[in-house]
Design an enzyme around this catalytic site. Sequence first.
Site, PDB file in Angstrom:
ATOM      1  N   ASP A  29      96.712  92.298  86.014  1.00  0.00           N
ATOM      2  CA  ASP A  29      98.059  92.126  86.594  1.00  0.00           C
ATOM      3  C   ASP A  29      98.961  93.355  86.474  1.00  0.00           C
ATOM      4  O   ASP A  29     100.156  93.228  86.148  1.00  0.00           O
ATOM      5  CB  ASP A  29      98.762  90.917  85.964  1.00  0.00           C
ATOM      6  CG  ASP A  29      98.060  89.597  86.275  1.00  0.00           C
ATOM      7  OD1 ASP A  29      96.927  89.630  86.783  1.00  0.00           O
ATOM      8  OD2 ASP A  29      98.647  88.537  85.997  1.00  0.00           O
ATOM      9  N   ASP A  70      98.400  88.489  89.978  1.00  0.00           N
ATOM     10  CA  ASP A  70      99.162  87.271  90.139  1.00  0.00           C
ATOM     11  C   ASP A  70      99.499  87.194  91.630  1.00  0.00           C
ATOM     12  O   ASP A  70     100.003  88.177  92.200  1.00  0.00           O
ATOM     13  CB  ASP A  70     100.443  87.426  89.294  1.00  0.00           C
ATOM     14  CG  ASP A  70     100.837  86.187  88.540  1.00  0.00           C
ATOM     15  OD1 ASP A  70      99.973  85.329  88.259  1.00  0.00           O
ATOM     16  OD2 ASP A  70     102.042  86.075  88.204  1.00  0.00           O
ATOM     17  N   HIS A  72     101.126  84.542  93.942  1.00  0.00           N
ATOM     18  CA  HIS A  72     101.749  83.228  94.066  1.00  0.00           C
ATOM     19  C   HIS A  72     102.212  82.932  95.489  1.00  0.00           C
ATOM     20  O   HIS A  72     102.707  83.826  96.180  1.00  0.00           O
ATOM     21  CB  HIS A  72     102.988  83.151  93.171  1.00  0.00           C
ATOM     22  CG  HIS A  72     102.721  83.268  91.709  1.00  0.00           C
ATOM     23  ND1 HIS A  72     101.736  82.561  91.065  1.00  0.00           N
ATOM     24  CD2 HIS A  72     103.346  84.002  90.740  1.00  0.00           C
ATOM     25  CE1 HIS A  72     101.766  82.854  89.772  1.00  0.00           C
ATOM     26  NE2 HIS A  72     102.723  83.726  89.550  1.00  0.00           N
ATOM     27  N   SER A  78     105.981  77.989  88.972  1.00  0.00           N
ATOM     28  CA  SER A  78     106.490  78.759  87.827  1.00  0.00           C
ATOM     29  C   SER A  78     107.825  79.430  88.129  1.00  0.00           C
ATOM     30  O   SER A  78     108.412  80.051  87.239  1.00  0.00           O
ATOM     31  CB  SER A  78     105.463  79.830  87.414  1.00  0.00           C
ATOM     32  OG  SER A  78     105.460  80.925  88.309  1.00  0.00           O
ATOM     33  N   HIS A  89     108.230  85.978  91.451  1.00  0.00           N
ATOM     34  CA  HIS A  89     107.536  87.250  91.244  1.00  0.00           C
ATOM     35  C   HIS A  89     106.163  87.174  91.897  1.00  0.00           C
ATOM     36  O   HIS A  89     105.609  86.094  92.085  1.00  0.00           O
ATOM     37  CB  HIS A  89     107.379  87.544  89.736  1.00  0.00           C
ATOM     38  CG  HIS A  89     106.532  86.512  89.036  1.00  0.00           C
ATOM     39  ND1 HIS A  89     107.038  85.310  88.609  1.00  0.00           N
ATOM     40  CD2 HIS A  89     105.211  86.494  88.734  1.00  0.00           C
ATOM     41  CE1 HIS A  89     106.085  84.602  88.057  1.00  0.00           C
ATOM     42  NE2 HIS A  89     104.950  85.281  88.121  1.00  0.00           N
ATOM     43  N   LYS A 114      94.901  85.240  91.490  1.00  0.00           N
ATOM     44  CA  LYS A 114      95.002  83.983  90.729  1.00  0.00           C
ATOM     45  C   LYS A 114      96.382  83.355  90.883  1.00  0.00           C
ATOM     46  O   LYS A 114      97.319  84.012  91.336  1.00  0.00           O
ATOM     47  CB  LYS A 114      94.718  84.246  89.250  1.00  0.00           C
ATOM     48  CG  LYS A 114      95.761  85.127  88.614  1.00  0.00           C
ATOM     49  CD  LYS A 114      95.419  85.402  87.172  1.00  0.00           C
ATOM     50  CE  LYS A 114      96.370  86.402  86.577  1.00  0.00           C
ATOM     51  NZ  LYS A 114      97.786  86.002  86.656  1.00  0.00           N
ATOM     52  N   GLU A 121      99.970  76.566  87.504  1.00  0.00           N
ATOM     53  CA  GLU A 121     100.091  77.867  86.847  1.00  0.00           C
ATOM     54  C   GLU A 121      98.693  78.308  86.427  1.00  0.00           C
ATOM     55  O   GLU A 121      97.821  77.474  86.142  1.00  0.00           O
ATOM     56  CB  GLU A 121     101.021  77.774  85.630  1.00  0.00           C
ATOM     57  CG  GLU A 121     101.228  79.091  84.887  1.00  0.00           C
ATOM     58  CD  GLU A 121     101.752  80.230  85.778  1.00  0.00           C
ATOM     59  OE1 GLU A 121     101.012  80.687  86.687  1.00  0.00           O
ATOM     60  OE2 GLU A 121     102.884  80.693  85.545  1.00  0.00           O
ATOM     61  N   ALA A 149     100.622  90.542  81.009  1.00  0.00           N
ATOM     62  CA  ALA A 149     101.316  90.901  79.781  1.00  0.00           C
ATOM     63  C   ALA A 149     100.493  90.382  78.605  1.00  0.00           C
ATOM     64  O   ALA A 149      99.850  89.346  78.695  1.00  0.00           O
ATOM     65  CB  ALA A 149     102.708  90.249  79.765  1.00  0.00           C
ATOM     66  N   CYS A 153      99.134  86.734  80.478  1.00  0.00           N
ATOM     67  CA  CYS A 153      97.874  86.786  81.228  1.00  0.00           C
ATOM     68  C   CYS A 153      96.778  87.507  80.471  1.00  0.00           C
ATOM     69  O   CYS A 153      95.598  87.171  80.636  1.00  0.00           O
ATOM     70  CB  CYS A 153      98.116  87.369  82.613  1.00  0.00           C
ATOM     71  SG  CYS A 153      99.008  86.160  83.640  1.00  0.00           S
TER      72      CYS A 153
END
Length: 214
Positions: A29, A70, A72, A78, A89, A114, A121, A149, A153
């Site tokens: 990520d 990530d 989304h 989330s 984000h 993902k 989530e 982070a 993740c």
Amino acid sequence: MPGHETDASATGTPAGPAPVPGDALVVVDVQHDFVSGALAVPHGDDVIAPLNRAVEAFRQRGLPVIASRDWHPPDHCSFAAQRGPWPAHCVAGSPGAEFAGGLRLPPGTVVVSKATHPGEEAYSAFAGTSLDEVLRARGISRLFVGGLATDYCVINTVRDALARGFAVTVLSDAVRPVDVHPGDGARAEDEMRRTGVRFTTTASVVGTPPDRQH
Ligand code: VGL
Ligand code: ZN
């Protein structure tokens, strides 16, 4: 200051577990929103230089580089608008979801997206992705992990990797925590160490960059 490193870094020779066939690098990520955008991780940009060195070492050896992201939907659960814990984000296809500008991913990088479903989530790069199959198909047994982070993740990816039987080395200078609660990153590192993860600097795995050799 340069000129006073010892042993490995003085010669540029890796002191640690140099990557060999069966190893893969997993870059977690390292995306614009986590480095300098909507959900910027403090000092997140610090991971880019060591990860670029690791990526180059794996590329040179013909070893797999995996980059998770990530990814989304705009109404992800989330996000604050859905009463989730985070500002919006890494919306799929948006500039914030792009890999960080300074990250140099080689051709052939396996990109794993993902947390793509609105109602779920997914902090782990294994969750709902083909990562496990990709690694097994390539005969991978050991993962080197860095990225963002540490306390979300990275640790969840590492937990799933351990549960699936992979050996894991975390590149200690190539991860940074969100630290929503102070100490979250340190606690995440403690848990990983306790559960058998090796921590090592990028330099000890792949050597020091040319401008620091002497
Ligand atoms: C992450 C918070 C929200 C991460 C992803 O990549 O660590 N953190 N979504
Ligand atoms: Zn997210």
